[in-house]
Design an enzyme around this catalytic site. Structure first.
Site, short mmCIF file in Angstrom:
data_model
loop_
_atom_site.label_atom_id
_atom_site.label_comp_id
_atom_site.label_asym_id
_atom_site.label_seq_id
_atom_site.Cartn_x
_atom_site.Cartn_y
_atom_site.Cartn_z
N GLU A 105 -9.43 -7.81 3.95
CA GLU A 105 -10.73 -8.28 4.47
C GLU A 105 -11.88 -8.25 3.47
OE1 GLU A 105 -11.53 -6.40 8.27
OE2 GLU A 105 -9.86 -7.44 9.24
N ASP A 106 -11.58 -8.12 2.19
CA ASP A 106 -12.68 -8.12 1.22
C ASP A 106 -13.31 -9.50 1.08
OD1 ASP A 106 -11.96 -5.52 0.99
OD2 ASP A 106 -11.44 -5.58 -1.13
#
Length: 836
Positions: A428-429
């Site tokens: 999820e970066d």
């Protein structure tokens, strides 16, 4: 000249608070400080009540561990003594006899320190490890880099500055417990030569009838002359060879295996594992041997343009596989106490649940060897994130060097595992990049320029990590992040993988349309459900707190806004209950229904030109006793959602579904008609012939409102879906009824499905006429006079129930197998929706 001697330093350790005087005993190493403080009754169990708050101070203190080294064996000239430290959590200074021999700031790096000239041959050798508190140290580092934009989800953003398990800083399912200590093994090794690494590179030919490749041993020590290689399958030797050690410390042999037995994911073939050994010798002396258990397979990630966008699914040995499975977090906040037995039980639940893939999430740990060994053995595919999660990670030179060392170390450790299906750069970066407006120009292909933006971590995910994988584990596909797809917005449903959180989080859509919200591969989605009452009673230490909205129960749910989100899904779908046991049951049914709607539809889409390649639920497990999205709680108690998933992921699963009608935006007006469809999903690799039945059963009376449909001698397509029939319900003339489907193959009933009018709160579930009879503790017979929803059995330690969270209809007795329940033991408790 002697063979290598290894002494693991498990016992005899002591520890103390760095600014204190009292040394306390350590029960065992690997360990971490919280376990040792609990053993010495210095803190209460942080998993109970509000105790997490009482031990926050531990993470702000420095701690020291020490041990006396065992006696050093007399050695010949050229013998090395090496301290091997497989994991130090996290800011650690290692001293031997008062001299600093190592400084470490990355808990995922495995260190080796030559101490040959630092050991005393007479008298005691003292090893001491000083652990600096991670939180204040990481905050200091964060403050020293004001040029970086420290943003992300979950925990203190100082975590981004340190190579430590990120969940230690607290997550939306886990406590803030900042551990330290020697969390993996510490050994003293004595040798003249050792096998440092064994690498097997191979290709499976197009016919799958030949495996060809090379085995390379990397050797340390001047005494090494040659390496004997061997590959065996059970007792049978399939390859043998010898190679001289070259001036670079390498020895390589080529190999060919005709008619190899390939490794397959479970359900598709055998999990054949070969033992590959490398033995280093000097003259006729054997000095050291390393064995790797590996399997040969051709694994592919298929990303090809199609009419939707671009596919995303896995193919093993020429077989497309739908990857239904789960996301995995560390199974304890204190990982050294996760036993091999517990790991085995966790992986067994996946096999028993017809799950094919597990995703090792990027905010946890590079898992233990035994985890991957068990996945190899049982045929569970591993999606392996690199250890980055939910943040904008910095990329200054020092941390890049540490990251590269870590990732080289770990990919080399894991590359022989046939279960390893994919590496993903982070969790999820890229979503953090999107939501915080960080710079990301996908068309810019100059890695050095990425380092100059406010999203420098792109350099890690799109340059450093793919280079590491290409160099050290080239047979495993690499994917820059999860979710990610060709640089497009992470919510794009046409390419890559996606995390679908618009059920629960986001727009909080109805779970009945979960399948319509999915993409090419749904690597995260979920719904919260309470654990069983016994688990709640374990952590609620104050009996007055045993009510659904208590402070202590809320404290054991870390999800943002969980009260309103749970309430939303309950009030939309069920008649609400305040009794704790009934409330728990409703949350569990909500979770089970949500995941069923998702998996059932996505598996149907697999058969529709590979529209969906797989789905991994967030999450399989918990790291402590808590209300979360887990489908099995910390104590391995399965929630109803586990069984709902198991049914829709079965090798052959019949499905029936009426079209969704959103009751909440149309003044609760019912649809005049509802279309429905019935289909069969098959994971078999060849056709089967089946009989499918569809019944229409009144919810009020239990009688069939119209003639059932029975279709015989149906050919069920392999590895896909087969449409059976479609129809329409006239809601103005037909009373509310369930659609009850069954399928038989070779005379055996293999699957059921039951579709209900939605929402369930509009239905009357009184007086269902349920009968549950246990026979000899091995079988449970279940009947109902009227359609019954969500019949759930008690989860009891040591007792395995084959199925639960049942929908039961008249005329269809279900017989459930039970293991571990003695004939004299009390029968399992049970309840169902609307039970008195």
């Amino acid at each position: 000249m002697a063979a290598m001697i290894t002494q693991e330093l498990r016992k005899g350790w002591e520890f103390k608070q760095a600014d204190g005087e009292e040394w306390l005993p350590v029960a065992r190493v690997p360990t971490n400080v919280h376990l040792d403080l609990m053993d010495n009754k210095k803190i209460e169990d942080p998993f109970l009540g509000f105790n997490e708050l009482k031990c926050e101070w531990v993470g702000y203190k420095d701690w020291v561990y020490r041990v006396a080294l065992p006696s050093i064996p007399t050695a010949d000239l050229g013998t090395k003594h090496v301290l091997a430290l497989d994991g130090l959590d996290t800011y650690a200074t290692v001293k031997l006899n008062g001299h600093t021999i190592l400084s470490s700031d990355n808990m995922f790096v495995m260190h080796r320190v030559d101490v040959s000239d630092k050991l005393s041959s007479s008298g005691e050798n003292a090893l001491e490890i000083y652990f600096k508190a991670a939180l204040p140290e990481s905050q200091r580092i964060k403050a020293s880099h004001p040029e970086h934009k420290w943003v992300g989800f979950n925990g203190d953003m100082a975590r981004l500055a340190v190579r430590k398990a990120q969940y230690h800083y607290g997550w939306d399912w886990g406590p803030v417990l900042l551990t330290c200590g020697p969390w993996r093994a510490v050994r003293l090794e004595t040798y003249q030569a050792r096998v440092e690494d064994v690498r097997v590179d191979y290709e499976v030919d197009a016919s799958f009838k030949m495996v060809s490749g090379s085995i390379t041993a990397t050797i340390e020590g001047a005494a090494a002359e040659r390496v004997d290689f061997c590959a065996t399958l059970g007792e049978k030797e399939v390859f043998k060879g010898t190679a001289e050690v070259d001036k670079h410390g390498k020895a390589t042999v080529e190999f060919h295996i005709n008619e190899p037995k390939l490794w397959y994911p479970h359900g598709y073939g055998e999990q054949t594992l070969y033992d590959v050994t490398a033995s280093v010798r000097s003259g006729d002396k054997h000095l050291h041997l390393v064995k790797k258990r590996t399997g040969f397979r051709k694994g592919e990630l298929i990303q090809e343009p199609d009419e939707i966008g671009k596919s995303f699914y896995f193919r093993f040995n020429g077989i497309d596989v739908f990857c239904g499975g789960s996301d995995w977090i560390p199974a304890d906040s204190f990982t050294p106490r996760i036993t091999e037995t517990k790991y085995r039980r966790w992986i067994e639940t996946m096999v028993d649940g017809h799950q094919l893939m597990i995703r090792v999430w990027g905010g946890g740990i590079w898992e233990e060897d035994i985890f991957y060994d068990l996945c190899d053995e049982m045929g569970i595919l591993v999606w392996q994130d690199f250890m980055f999660g939910c943040g904008n990670y910095p990329a200054y030179p020092e941390i890049l060097k540490s990251i590269e060392e870590e990732c080289v170390c770990q990919t080399k450790r894991l590359r022989h595992h046939p279960s390893l299906a994919i590496y993903a750069g982070n969790n999820e970066d890229y979503q953090v990049q999107e939501q915080t407006g960080l710079t990301y120009d996908y068309e810019d292909k100059d890695p050095q320029s990425w380092l100059k933006t406010n999203f420098p971590a792109r350099y890690i995910y799109e340059k450093l990590l793919p280079d590491v994988v290409a160099a050290h584990s080239p047979h495993v596909p690499y994917h820059p992040g999860s979710p990610w797809g060709d640089g497009k917005v992470s919510s794009d449903t046409t390419v890559g993988d996606m995390h679908q959180w618009n059920v629960w989080h986001g727009t909080q859509e109805k779970y009945q349309i979960f399948d319509k919200l999915g993409g090419r591969f749904n690597s995260e989605f979920g719904m919260e459900g309470f654990p069983h009452l016994e688990t709640v009673k374990y952590y609620v230490t104050d009996p007055t707190q045993l009510y659904a909205q208590s402070h202590m129960i809320d404290f054991h749910n870390k999800a943002d806004g969980h009260e309103r989100r749970i309430a939303t899904y309950l009030v939309e779908n069920f008649r609400t209950q305040t009794d704790l046991a009934k409330f728990i049951h409703l949350t569990q049914l909500s979770q089970a229904e949500a995941l069923m709607f998702g998996y059932r539809g996505w598996r149907q889409q697999w058969g529709q030109k590979r529209h969906c390649g797989g789905a991994l639920v967030w999450q399989l497990n918990d790291c402590w006793p808590v209300t979360s999205w887990a489908i099995i709680d910390y104590f391995l108690r399965k929630k109803p959602a586990y069984y709902a998933m198991r049914r829709v992921l079965a090798p052959i699963a019949v499905a029936v579904k009426r079209a969704h009608h959103d009751w909440s935006v149309v003044h609760a007006r019912p649809a005049k008609t509802s279309d429905y469809e019935c289909w069969v999903a098959s994971g078999k690799t060849s056709e089967v012939v089946a009989t499918v039945e569809l019944r229409y059963i009144s919810i009020a009376t239990g009688r069939e409102i119209k003639e059932k449909i029975l279709k015989k001698d149906l050919t069920i397509a392999p590895n896909g879906t087969t449409e059976i029939l479609t129809g329409a319900i006239d809601n103005t003339t037909e009373e509310p009824h369930v659609l009850a489907a069954r399928i038989w193959v070779d005379g055996e009933l293999v699957s059921r499905d039951c579709d209900w009018p939605q929402p369930l709160k509009y239905l009357d579930f009184e007086d269902r006429g349920v009968e549950v009879v246990s026979t000899g503790g091995r079988l449970i017979h279940v009947k109902a006079a009227k359609p019954t929803k969500g019949l759930v059995f008690e989860e009891r330690e040591g007792v395995l129930v084959e199925d639960s969270a049942l929908d039961v209809v008249p005329g269809d007795e279900q017989i459930i197998k039970v293991r571990g329940l003695g004939p004299e033991e009390k029968e399992l408790g049970w309840t169902y929706l609307g039970a008195p």
